[in-house]
Design a protein around this motif. Sequence first.
Motif, mmCIF file in Angstrom:
data_model
loop_
_atom_site.group_PDB
_atom_site.id
_atom_site.type_symbol
_atom_site.label_atom_id
_atom_site.label_comp_id
_atom_site.label_asym_id
_atom_site.label_seq_id
_atom_site.Cartn_x
_atom_site.Cartn_y
_atom_site.Cartn_z
ATOM 1 N N ASP A 64 -55.129 -48.684 -57.956
ATOM 2 C CA ASP A 64 -54.211 -49.744 -57.500
ATOM 3 C C ASP A 64 -52.972 -49.174 -56.817
ATOM 4 O OD1 ASP A 64 -55.425 -52.169 -58.111
ATOM 5 O OD2 ASP A 64 -54.607 -52.283 -60.135
ATOM 6 N N MET A 74 -54.480 -59.453 -51.837
ATOM 7 C CA MET A 74 -55.533 -58.522 -51.437
ATOM 8 C C MET A 74 -55.030 -57.398 -50.552
ATOM 9 S SD MET A 74 -57.817 -59.329 -53.253
ATOM 10 C CE MET A 74 -58.885 -58.006 -52.741
ATOM 11 N N ILE A 77 -55.159 -53.548 -51.580
ATOM 12 C CA ILE A 77 -56.318 -52.657 -51.464
ATOM 13 C C ILE A 77 -56.289 -51.912 -50.126
ATOM 14 C CG2 ILE A 77 -57.699 -54.070 -53.054
ATOM 15 C CD1 ILE A 77 -59.410 -54.970 -50.763
ATOM 16 N N HIS A 99 -62.846 -51.249 -55.487
ATOM 17 C CA HIS A 99 -62.645 -51.661 -56.889
ATOM 18 C C HIS A 99 -62.549 -53.175 -57.042
ATOM 19 C CE1 HIS A 99 -58.194 -51.758 -56.081
ATOM 20 N NE2 HIS A 99 -58.220 -52.686 -57.012
ATOM 21 N N SER A 100 -62.215 -53.874 -55.978
ATOM 22 C CA SER A 100 -62.089 -55.345 -56.075
ATOM 23 C C SER A 100 -63.406 -56.076 -55.834
ATOM 24 C CB SER A 100 -61.052 -55.849 -55.069
ATOM 25 O OG SER A 100 -59.769 -55.453 -55.469
ATOM 26 N N CYS A 109 -63.860 -61.853 -54.322
ATOM 27 C CA CYS A 109 -62.646 -61.250 -54.871
ATOM 28 C C CYS A 109 -61.693 -62.303 -55.418
ATOM 29 C CB CYS A 109 -61.938 -60.429 -53.808
ATOM 30 S SG CYS A 109 -61.204 -61.447 -52.555
ATOM 31 N N GLN A 141 -64.693 -50.168 -61.108
ATOM 32 C CA GLN A 141 -64.822 -51.635 -61.184
ATOM 33 C C GLN A 141 -64.931 -52.076 -62.637
ATOM 34 O OE1 GLN A 141 -68.370 -52.100 -58.873
ATOM 35 N NE2 GLN A 141 -67.306 -51.898 -56.910
ATOM 36 N N ASP A 144 -61.594 -51.489 -64.509
ATOM 37 C CA ASP A 144 -60.586 -52.453 -64.054
ATOM 38 C C ASP A 144 -60.764 -53.768 -64.823
ATOM 39 O OD1 ASP A 144 -58.422 -53.166 -62.482
ATOM 40 O OD2 ASP A 144 -59.641 -53.791 -60.768
ATOM 41 N N HIS A 166 -54.834 -65.490 -61.189
ATOM 42 C CA HIS A 166 -55.187 -65.614 -59.766
ATOM 43 C C HIS A 166 -55.959 -66.880 -59.427
ATOM 44 C CE1 HIS A 166 -53.736 -61.665 -58.651
ATOM 45 N NE2 HIS A 166 -54.360 -61.153 -59.690
ATOM 46 N N LYS A 175 -69.322 -62.270 -59.185
ATOM 47 C CA LYS A 175 -68.552 -61.049 -59.465
ATOM 48 C C LYS A 175 -68.692 -60.700 -60.950
ATOM 49 C CE LYS A 175 -63.744 -59.375 -59.663
ATOM 50 N NZ LYS A 175 -63.800 -58.106 -58.970
#
Length: 208
Positions: A64, A74, A77, A99-100, A109, A141, A144, A166, A175
């Motif tokens: 991050d 976003m 990233i 990673h997102s 995402c 991933q 996280d 979010h 996801k």
Amino acid sequence: MENCLEQGIPTIEEAKILLLEGQRLNPGPWIEHSINVGKAAESIARNCKDLNPEVALVLGMLHDIGIRFGVSYMKHILHGYNFAMEKGYYRLAKICLTHSFDCQDIRTCFGRWDFCNDEEFSFIKNYIESAEYDDYDRLIQLCDALALPNGICLMEKRMVDVALRHGIHEHIINKWRATFENKKYFEEKMGKSIYSVLPGVIENTFEM
Ligand SMILES: [Fe+2]
């Protein structure tokens, strides 16, 4: 780790300096979260024969790093990718983007895209759709999705924590499925539950 720059990854010492710099530039819970992602990745990698725990630690600590320029949904990233590429850390740069996206679908995402212009959005979309994910992409991933700022917790708790901050939309389910696949993948590799190698999960999951 020798020839770290050639491998496209900072040393642990440099990773610590970069995180400290990030803390000075933009203090926040992302620093503790990053440290915990690093620790979790290191622990899991230590239990996989073909993974390097130091590489996992550094990539987790810095995934991050784009947030040093501000919490920009976003865009962090892309900031992280550009920052790492300028320093020659191409393997870290890849992690900053991947990673997102547990599955290679730009719609999955969390976070808003309104801080990216059309060109930036297309760059990220093309990159993610054509990327070849390796174990380190999958590992970061996964971690996280396990690391709160105060420690490692049950994955489902962290997922709800992110969703509450979010918001949520229909593609998030895909996801989450991919994140559970990552969990299964590493558990098969290790021959045991990820939680058996991560300290503090019970305390962090059930604390008040
Ligand atoms: Fe993160």
